[in-house]
Motif scaffolding. Structure first.
Motif, mmCIF file in Angstrom:
data_model
loop_
_atom_site.group_PDB
_atom_site.id
_atom_site.type_symbol
_atom_site.label_atom_id
_atom_site.label_comp_id
_atom_site.label_asym_id
_atom_site.label_seq_id
_atom_site.Cartn_x
_atom_site.Cartn_y
_atom_site.Cartn_z
ATOM 1 N N LEU A 205 0.841 -1.203 0.000
ATOM 2 C CA LEU A 205 0.000 0.000 0.000
ATOM 3 C C LEU A 205 0.876 1.252 0.000
ATOM 4 O O LEU A 205 0.665 2.180 -0.778
ATOM 5 N N ARG A 206 1.899 1.256 0.855
ATOM 6 C CA ARG A 206 2.795 2.422 0.934
ATOM 7 C C ARG A 206 3.473 2.684 -0.413
ATOM 8 O O ARG A 206 3.577 3.817 -0.858
ATOM 9 N N ARG A 207 3.870 1.585 -1.082
ATOM 10 C CA ARG A 207 4.538 1.738 -2.382
ATOM 11 C C ARG A 207 3.624 2.374 -3.441
ATOM 12 O O ARG A 207 4.083 2.991 -4.379
ATOM 13 N N THR A 213 -0.075 10.711 -6.449
ATOM 14 C CA THR A 213 -1.329 10.141 -5.925
ATOM 15 C C THR A 213 -2.295 11.252 -5.544
ATOM 16 O O THR A 213 -1.982 12.085 -4.692
ATOM 17 N N LYS A 214 -3.483 11.264 -6.175
ATOM 18 C CA LYS A 214 -4.485 12.273 -5.842
ATOM 19 C C LYS A 214 -5.480 11.724 -4.826
ATOM 20 O O LYS A 214 -5.934 12.439 -3.938
ATOM 21 N N ALA A 215 -5.848 10.438 -4.998
ATOM 22 C CA ALA A 215 -6.922 9.912 -4.150
ATOM 23 C C ALA A 215 -6.772 8.409 -3.971
ATOM 24 O O ALA A 215 -6.091 7.740 -4.755
ATOM 25 N N ILE A 216 -7.426 7.917 -2.927
ATOM 26 C CA ILE A 216 -7.571 6.467 -2.754
ATOM 27 C C ILE A 216 -9.062 6.183 -2.616
ATOM 28 O O ILE A 216 -9.775 6.948 -1.943
ATOM 29 N N ASP A 239 -3.054 7.586 7.716
ATOM 30 C CA ASP A 239 -1.692 8.098 7.895
ATOM 31 C C ASP A 239 -1.026 8.376 6.544
ATOM 32 O O ASP A 239 -0.341 9.375 6.371
ATOM 33 N N LEU A 240 -1.258 7.470 5.595
ATOM 34 C CA LEU A 240 -0.671 7.662 4.261
ATOM 35 C C LEU A 240 -1.311 8.858 3.553
ATOM 36 O O LEU A 240 -0.624 9.641 2.886
ATOM 37 N N CYS A 241 -2.635 8.998 3.713
ATOM 38 C CA CYS A 241 -3.336 10.137 3.083
ATOM 39 C C CYS A 241 -2.779 11.452 3.615
ATOM 40 O O CYS A 241 -2.562 12.400 2.852
ATOM 41 N N VAL A 242 -2.541 11.502 4.917
ATOM 42 C CA VAL A 242 -2.032 12.737 5.513
ATOM 43 C C VAL A 242 -0.593 12.968 5.044
ATOM 44 O O VAL A 242 -0.232 14.049 4.587
ATOM 45 N N GLU A 243 0.231 11.905 5.107
ATOM 46 C CA GLU A 243 1.641 12.047 4.732
ATOM 47 C C GLU A 243 1.810 12.501 3.276
ATOM 48 O O GLU A 243 2.630 13.361 2.976
ATOM 49 N N PHE A 244 0.987 11.943 2.372
ATOM 50 C CA PHE A 244 1.161 12.254 0.939
ATOM 51 C C PHE A 244 0.134 13.265 0.426
ATOM 52 O O PHE A 244 0.032 13.492 -0.769
ATOM 53 N N ASN A 245 -0.635 13.856 1.351
ATOM 54 C CA ASN A 245 -1.650 14.853 0.978
ATOM 55 C C ASN A 245 -2.607 14.293 -0.078
ATOM 56 O O ASN A 245 -2.719 14.815 -1.190
ATOM 57 N N ARG A 276 -10.198 15.902 4.094
ATOM 58 C CA ARG A 276 -9.692 15.190 2.912
ATOM 59 C C ARG A 276 -10.496 13.924 2.595
ATOM 60 O O ARG A 276 -9.938 12.962 2.073
ATOM 61 N N THR A 277 -11.791 13.942 2.963
ATOM 62 C CA THR A 277 -12.599 12.755 2.656
ATOM 63 C C THR A 277 -13.867 13.142 1.897
ATOM 64 O O THR A 277 -14.534 14.113 2.245
ATOM 65 N N VAL A 278 -14.172 12.347 0.879
ATOM 66 C CA VAL A 278 -15.477 12.435 0.221
ATOM 67 C C VAL A 278 -16.193 11.133 0.564
ATOM 68 O O VAL A 278 -15.694 10.044 0.265
#
Ligand code: PLP
Length: 442
Positions: A205-207, A213-216, A239-245, A276-278
């Motif tokens: 996932l981290r990779r 990356t815009k969204a997950i 955590d990944l969303c915050v780290e990578f905006n 940062r959530t829809v």
């Protein structure tokens, strides 16, 4: 019996005629079941200058919807597409009739009828403890399907990447491509023990996250696996969303269909995620009205404004009288939701033993109304040939596993069954599946 056989023979003949007529007209068969060169976001063959958008060459028609058409063609029991074959609640049908009779028949406010937006905001508070401004943070769309694509069109630029867990609900691949983004897939691995969980690898996932990356997209409870993401998993994604905006776009359409006390957690409730959530949801599954086409996206004001613009120019608005009925649906008492989940628990436990007895290995769902199965025991070349055999010869329509993966080989040993059906439908399917023969060596 003779009658039934002759009807079946007629249907087969009709299907064969249709196929041969089709193949004489067009070189490339249109059926997504056969179109191997353009599935799930994989590039199609280049055909030089033509009238079509390159984008549509990157995906096929929906295999799920195609399986419904095949079920109709062959008179098969449809356990493919996820729509109930039983009635919607009487109260909400009545509310829809009343709204039509009261002449709520013109365009609703583009981003949603006030009554429905108020009801959505109120219930998000009740169910998840989230405060939502119904005036600024909700867009009602034509189903959660439109909410998802409107969101992706509103937030993605060419070159952006969208992370998607696979197997995935088949719309997400084409949705990303249409919005100009590149889907990036992270594997959910099937349980290795009976009753175990689908899991993902943290490092993988981290990779998948980087500066592009815009969204997950997070679909929980999940279609097709039945996985319900745990707090720890969602926190890891957070955590990944915050780290990578990165934005999280969640599809929570099965929010109320949960088994054995499993709890649903909305990503937006986690610290750091509100901005940062829809959050996407809709009426289709919770109120058994998949044909009404009412869904919604809930997002911070700035993102909502962008989603509203896309939604306005795509569809203008969702059906006005059905939105009024939606406000009534969202006012149903808590017992309604408890009964809904219990009804699906009963249906799941009705279907799974007959699948196991017929030779399928079932992955037990924790939520949603599908069961993914392993078909290795039947010795078929792949899931598509097996699904064709099932629909044409056994009389049960399923969804081939490959339609949930970017690389068809990853789903070649899986098919998905939907159990949102009446007991008689499930019995009929079980009866037909009992004719299957297990051929492969264990
Ligand atoms: C995960 C998921 N999202 C969205 C949808 C479609 O929802 P709607 O009817 O609201 O467009 C489905 C339908 O099967 C689904 O399984």
């Amino acid at each position: 019996m003779a009658d039934r056989r002759s009807t079946k023979a007629k249907k087969k003949k009709k299907a064969a005629t249709l196929t041969s007529r089709k193949s004489s007209r067009q070189k490339h068969p249109k059926s997504p079941l056969l179109a191997k060169d353009a599935r799930n976001g994989a590039p199609g063959a280049s055909r030089g200058k033509q009238f079509l958008s390159d984008k549509v060459g990157h995906f096929t028609e929906s295999v799920i919807r195609e399986m419904t058409r095949q079920a109709m063609l062959y008179g098969a029991v449809n356990l493919a597409q996820g729509f109930p074959d039983f009635s919607a609640p009487a109260e909400i049908k009545h509310a829809a009739q009343q709204a039509v009779a009261a002449d709520v028949n013109q365009y609703a406010i583009t981003w949603g009828a006030k009554n429905l937006r108020n009801a959505i905001a109120r219930q998000m508070g009740v169910w998840q403890g989230i405060t939502v401004d119904p005036e600024k943070e909700i867009t009602v769309c034509c189903g959660s399907t439109e909410a998802m694509i409107s969101t992706l069109l509103a937030v993605c630029n060419a070159g952006d990447e969208v992370v998607i867990f696979e197997p995935f609900y088949e719309n997400y691949g084409p949705d990303s491509v249409l919005s100009g983004a590149k889907p990036k897939f992270v594997k959910l691995r099937p349980p290795t023990t009976d009753g175990g969980e689908w899991t993902f690898d943290e490092k993988e996932l981290r990779r998948a996250f980087d500066k592009h990356t815009k969204a997950i997209i997070v679909n929980t409870p999940n279609n097709p696996t039945g996985k319900v993401f745990t707090r720890a998993e969602l926190e890891l994604i957070r955590d990944l969303c915050v780290e990578f905006n990165v934005l999280a776009i969640t599809d929570e359409i099965y929010e109320h269909i949960l088994y054995e006390g499993t709890e649903h957690l909305s990503m937006v409730t986690l610290d750091g995620m509100h901005e940062r959530t829809v959050t996407i949801n809709g009426m289709s599954k919770t109120y058994s009205v998949t044909g009404w086409r009412v869904g919604w996206a809930v997002a911070p004001e700035r993102i909502t404004n962008a989603i509203r613009k896309v939604h306005d120019f795509l569809t203008v608005g969702a059906p006005a009288p059905l939105q009024e009925a939606g406000a009534v649906a969202l006012s149903l008492p808590p017992e309604y939701y408890a009964k809904l989940a219990e009804g699906y628990r009963v249906r799941r436990d009705h279907l799974m033993p007959s699948l196991t007895a017929a030779g399928f290995k079932c992955f037990r769902p924790r939520g949603a109304y599908y069961v993914m199965t392993d078909i290795s025991a039947f010795g078929y070349k792949d899931d598509v040939s097996f699904a064709k055999y099932l629909v044409q010869e056994i009389g049960v329509a399923t969804v081939p596993g490959s339609s949930f993966y970017r690389d068809p080989r990853d789903g070649a040993r899986q098919v998905r069954f939907a159990f949102c059906k009446k007991p008689q439908t499930l019995d009929d399917a079980a009866h037909r599946l009992a004719k299957l023969r297990v051929t492969a060596r264990p």
